[in-house]
Design an enzyme around this catalytic site. Structure first.
Site, PDB file in Angstrom:
ATOM      1  N   THR A  20       0.886  -1.154   0.064  1.00 45.89           N
ATOM      2  CA  THR A  20      -0.012   0.002  -0.125  1.00 45.89           C
ATOM      3  C   THR A  20       0.841   1.311  -0.081  1.00 45.89           C
ATOM      4  O   THR A  20       1.813   1.387   0.493  1.00 45.89           O
ATOM      5  CB  THR A  20      -0.922   0.054   1.274  1.00 45.89           C
ATOM      6  OG1 THR A  20      -1.587   1.352   1.371  1.00 45.89           O
ATOM      7  CG2 THR A  20      -0.062  -0.458   2.475  1.00 45.89           C
ATOM      8  N   ASP A  21       0.314   2.261  -0.505  1.00 43.31           N
ATOM      9  CA  ASP A  21       1.036   3.579  -0.386  1.00 43.31           C
ATOM     10  C   ASP A  21       1.123   4.148   0.833  1.00 43.31           C
ATOM     11  O   ASP A  21       1.790   5.093   1.268  1.00 43.31           O
ATOM     12  CB  ASP A  21       0.199   4.646  -1.406  1.00 43.31           C
ATOM     13  CG  ASP A  21      -1.296   5.010  -0.936  1.00 43.31           C
ATOM     14  OD1 ASP A  21      -1.685   4.352  -0.051  1.00 43.31           O
ATOM     15  OD2 ASP A  21      -1.888   5.821  -1.726  1.00 43.31           O
ATOM     16  N   GLU A  22       0.306   3.667   1.953  1.00 47.87           N
ATOM     17  CA  GLU A  22       0.281   4.133   3.257  1.00 47.87           C
ATOM     18  C   GLU A  22       1.685   3.951   3.976  1.00 47.87           C
ATOM     19  O   GLU A  22       2.048   4.411   5.062  1.00 47.87           O
ATOM     20  CB  GLU A  22      -0.795   3.535   4.144  1.00 47.87           C
ATOM     21  CG  GLU A  22      -2.126   4.000   3.571  1.00 47.87           C
ATOM     22  CD  GLU A  22      -3.525   3.449   4.326  1.00 47.87           C
ATOM     23  OE1 GLU A  22      -3.162   3.700   5.559  1.00 47.87           O
ATOM     24  OE2 GLU A  22      -4.466   3.086   3.854  1.00 47.87           O
ATOM     25  N   TYR A  35      -1.254  -0.279  11.037  1.00 51.89           N
ATOM     26  CA  TYR A  35      -1.529  -0.838   9.798  1.00 51.89           C
ATOM     27  C   TYR A  35      -0.458  -0.893   8.790  1.00 51.89           C
ATOM     28  O   TYR A  35       0.131  -1.700   8.361  1.00 51.89           O
ATOM     29  CB  TYR A  35      -2.978  -0.438   9.241  1.00 51.89           C
ATOM     30  CG  TYR A  35      -3.125  -0.820   7.620  1.00 51.89           C
ATOM     31  CD1 TYR A  35      -3.094  -2.232   7.159  1.00 51.89           C
ATOM     32  CD2 TYR A  35      -3.141   0.152   6.886  1.00 51.89           C
ATOM     33  CE1 TYR A  35      -3.293  -2.637   5.963  1.00 51.89           C
ATOM     34  CE2 TYR A  35      -2.982  -0.226   5.204  1.00 51.89           C
ATOM     35  CZ  TYR A  35      -3.284  -1.296   4.999  1.00 51.89           C
ATOM     36  OH  TYR A  35      -3.470  -1.829   3.666  1.00 51.89           O
ATOM     37  N   LYS A  81       2.361  -3.322   7.160  1.00 54.86           N
ATOM     38  CA  LYS A  81       2.672  -3.438   6.071  1.00 54.86           C
ATOM     39  C   LYS A  81       4.151  -3.324   5.338  1.00 54.86           C
ATOM     40  O   LYS A  81       4.660  -3.830   4.670  1.00 54.86           O
ATOM     41  CB  LYS A  81       1.602  -2.577   5.082  1.00 54.86           C
ATOM     42  CG  LYS A  81       0.257  -3.264   5.038  1.00 54.86           C
ATOM     43  CD  LYS A  81      -0.139  -4.479   4.554  1.00 54.86           C
ATOM     44  CE  LYS A  81       0.060  -4.580   3.063  1.00 54.86           C
ATOM     45  NZ  LYS A  81      -0.358  -5.907   2.667  1.00 54.86           N
TER      46      LYS A  81
HETATM   47  P1  NAD Z   1      -9.733  -7.113   2.765  1.00 55.81           P
HETATM   48  O1  NAD Z   1      -9.795  -7.001   4.020  1.00 55.81           O
HETATM   49  O2  NAD Z   1     -11.172  -7.200   1.863  1.00 55.81           O
HETATM   50  O3  NAD Z   1      -8.879  -8.506   2.312  1.00 55.81           O
HETATM   51  C1  NAD Z   1      -8.077  -9.161   2.965  1.00 55.81           C
HETATM   52  C2  NAD Z   1      -8.156 -10.595   3.014  1.00 55.81           C
HETATM   53  O4  NAD Z   1      -7.233 -11.114   3.634  1.00 55.81           O
HETATM   54  C3  NAD Z   1      -9.498 -11.139   3.665  1.00 55.81           C
HETATM   55  O5  NAD Z   1     -10.237 -11.971   2.872  1.00 55.81           O
HETATM   56  C4  NAD Z   1      -9.335 -11.901   5.122  1.00 55.81           C
HETATM   57  O6  NAD Z   1     -10.077 -12.775   5.455  1.00 55.81           O
HETATM   58  C5  NAD Z   1      -8.000 -12.318   4.812  1.00 55.81           C
HETATM   59  N1  NAD Z   1      -6.955 -12.443   5.853  1.00 55.81           N
HETATM   60  C6  NAD Z   1      -6.670 -11.250   6.794  1.00 55.81           C
HETATM   61  N2  NAD Z   1      -5.864 -12.025   7.703  1.00 55.81           N
HETATM   62  C7  NAD Z   1      -5.632 -13.054   7.323  1.00 55.81           C
HETATM   63  C8  NAD Z   1      -4.858 -14.192   7.886  1.00 55.81           C
HETATM   64  N3  NAD Z   1      -4.110 -14.256   9.092  1.00 55.81           N
HETATM   65  N4  NAD Z   1      -4.744 -15.374   7.124  1.00 55.81           N
HETATM   66  C9  NAD Z   1      -5.445 -15.749   6.235  1.00 55.81           C
HETATM   67  N5  NAD Z   1      -6.151 -14.692   5.493  1.00 55.81           N
HETATM   68  C10 NAD Z   1      -6.224 -13.676   6.184  1.00 55.81           C
HETATM   69  O7  NAD Z   1      -8.769  -6.103   1.966  1.00 55.81           O
HETATM   70  P2  NAD Z   1      -8.430  -5.602   0.637  1.00 55.81           P
HETATM   71  O8  NAD Z   1      -8.850  -4.134   0.662  1.00 55.81           O
HETATM   72  O9  NAD Z   1      -8.880  -6.911  -0.398  1.00 55.81           O
HETATM   73  O10 NAD Z   1      -6.880  -5.770   0.820  1.00 55.81           O
HETATM   74  C11 NAD Z   1      -6.087  -6.906   0.006  1.00 55.81           C
HETATM   75  C12 NAD Z   1      -4.533  -6.284   0.039  1.00 55.81           C
HETATM   76  O11 NAD Z   1      -4.429  -5.134  -0.712  1.00 55.81           O
HETATM   77  C13 NAD Z   1      -4.004  -6.030   1.491  1.00 55.81           C
HETATM   78  O12 NAD Z   1      -2.707  -6.632   1.506  1.00 55.81           O
HETATM   79  C14 NAD Z   1      -3.972  -4.466   1.588  1.00 55.81           C
HETATM   80  O13 NAD Z   1      -3.024  -4.064   2.615  1.00 55.81           O
HETATM   81  C15 NAD Z   1      -3.651  -4.210  -0.021  1.00 55.81           C
HETATM   82  N6  NAD Z   1      -4.212  -2.818  -0.365  1.00 55.81           N
HETATM   83  C16 NAD Z   1      -5.561  -2.568  -0.130  1.00 55.81           C
HETATM   84  C17 NAD Z   1      -5.833  -1.370  -0.804  1.00 55.81           C
HETATM   85  C18 NAD Z   1      -7.207  -0.883  -0.459  1.00 55.81           C
HETATM   86  O14 NAD Z   1      -7.734   0.194  -0.617  1.00 55.81           O
HETATM   87  N7  NAD Z   1      -8.286  -1.592  -0.226  1.00 55.81           N
HETATM   88  C19 NAD Z   1      -5.074  -0.416  -1.019  1.00 55.81           C
HETATM   89  C20 NAD Z   1      -3.567  -0.837  -1.152  1.00 55.81           C
HETATM   90  C21 NAD Z   1      -3.117  -2.135  -0.857  1.00 55.81           C
END
Ligand code: NAD
Length: 326
Positions: free
Chosen positions: A119-121, A143, A147
């Site tokens: 993430t950009d964060e 968070y 990351k």
């Molecule tokens: P999300 O919470 O919808 O998906 C995360 C998934 O990981 C969920 O299905 C959850 O059940 C699973 N999970 C969490 N902890 C776990 C564990 N210990 N073991 C197994 N599964 C586990 O979130 P998202 O928005 O789909 O994010 C997915 C990825 O993208 C993350 O790594 C996040 O940091 C990154 N990301 C998200 C965004 C955003 O805007 N949503 C932006 C940049 C990066």
């Protein structure tokens, strides 16, 4: 190609699973503990995948997976900044320890290629200009710190063990299947229920928004063309203050500003995120394709058209908030 997709039952991961299956010739195993994610997010492709329900931080789960993956795409993480403030430990366990266990599994079983979704964060907050991938990491919430730790662990496996790992860092995503603890689905469901929506502080915090389909295209490009040890920023180019976005959501639903409630700002709230994604353009041929206007309209409509999914997802978000605050 045989893929292991961690967090594939979540918002972005489930879209990546759909895109991967649509491109043909892929065997997909999803590893997810179904905390924020759910089977409902994969209902349309359930017969085409294997779902292993388990925690990436628990070593025993890897025995169920066996060996023989051509690539791992790592989405699994605790992702909600507010929950990382009320209950940081779960973020350290899933995002740091979990990534460590996954990397060890990949090393042990000689997985040829890994893509870590970040993430950009991790860059912190920026008042002017945009972060390139060479900016120092300066995360400011549990968070983003967890990351950033996962990113650094992954890079250490490139230099120490010679593994082929790339990292993508993306801006804020929006689209269908996002848990309604996040701004857009939360606000749409609150407005639909006749309630007001909470805007932090004066609503001036700026985020850069990208449709989930574009993010997944960027991840695919980085997986296929990215170099070992290289980081790729994946941006969208639509920077909006939270208040501007809220006004767009109100307009899309035909509502007025009396439906906004201003609430005390989040502690350590990052002021602005802004990515320079020219490396991904240059080296991967990445370009976002979904315009914000059409992407937002179709996203709002998706939430309005799927009340059962929203009701179940709200319960899941509520349960997560309760578990981690306690
Ligand atoms: P999300 O919470 O919808 O998906 C995360 C998934 O990981 C969920 O299905 C959850 O059940 C699973 N999970 C969490 N902890 C776990 C564990 N210990 N073991 C197994 N599964 C586990 O979130 P998202 O928005 O789909 O994010 C997915 C990825 O993208 C993350 O790594 C996040 O940091 C990154 N990301 C998200 C965004 C955003 O805007 N949503 C932006 C940049 C990066």
């Amino acid at each position: 190609m045989r893929y292991l997709i961690t967090g594939g039952a979540g918002f972005i991961g489930s879209q990546f699973v759909r895109q991967t299956l649509a491109s043909g010739g892929a065997e997909v195993v999803v590893l997810d503990n179904l905390s924020a994610g759910s089977r409902a997010n994969l209902a349309d492709v359930a017969s085409q995948i294997s779902l292993v329900v388990g925690d990436i931080a628990e070593r025993a789960v890897y025995e169920q997976l066996g060996t023989g993956f051509d690539a791992i795409v790592h989405f699994a993480a605790e992702t909600h900044v507010d929950r990382s403030i009320t209950g940081p430990s779960a973020f350290v366990v899933s995002n740091v320890l979990g990534t460590g266990e996954l990397l060890e599994y990949a090393r042990r079983t000689a997985v040829p290629r890994l893509l870590m979704v970040s993430t950009d964060e991790v860059y912190g907050t920026i008042d002017e200009g945009s972060w390139t991938e060479d900016f120092p990491l300066a995360p400011r919430s549990p968070y983003s710190a967890s990351k950033a730790s996962a990113d650094l662990l992954s890079l250490s496996y490139v230099s120490t063990f010679g593994m082929d790992i790339s990292i993508t860092r993306c801006t804020n995503n929006y689209g269908p299947y996002q848990l309604p603890e996040k701004l857009i689905p939360h606000f749409v469901s609150e407005l639909k229920a006749g309630r007001t929506v909470p805007v932090y502080g004066d609503g001036s915090n700026i985020r850069d928004w990208l449709h989930v389909d574009d993010h997944c295209r960027g991840i695919r490009l980085a997986l296929d063309k990215g170099k070992a040890g290289r980081v790729y920023n994946i941006g969208g180019g639509t920077e909006l203050a939270n208040l501007e976005l809220t006004r767009m959501l109100l307009a899309a639903m035909g509502l007025g500003e009396e439906r906004i409630t201003y609430v005390t700002d989040r502690p350590g709230h990052d002021k602005r995120y802004s990515l320079d994604w020219s490396r991904a353009q240059r080296e991967l041929g990445y370009e976002p394709q979904v315009s914000f206007e059409s992407g937002l309209a179709s996203t709002v409509q998706w939430y309005l058209d799927h009340p059962e999914w929203v009701a179940e997802a709200r319960e899941r978000a509520h349960a997560l908030a309760g578990q981690q605050a306690s």
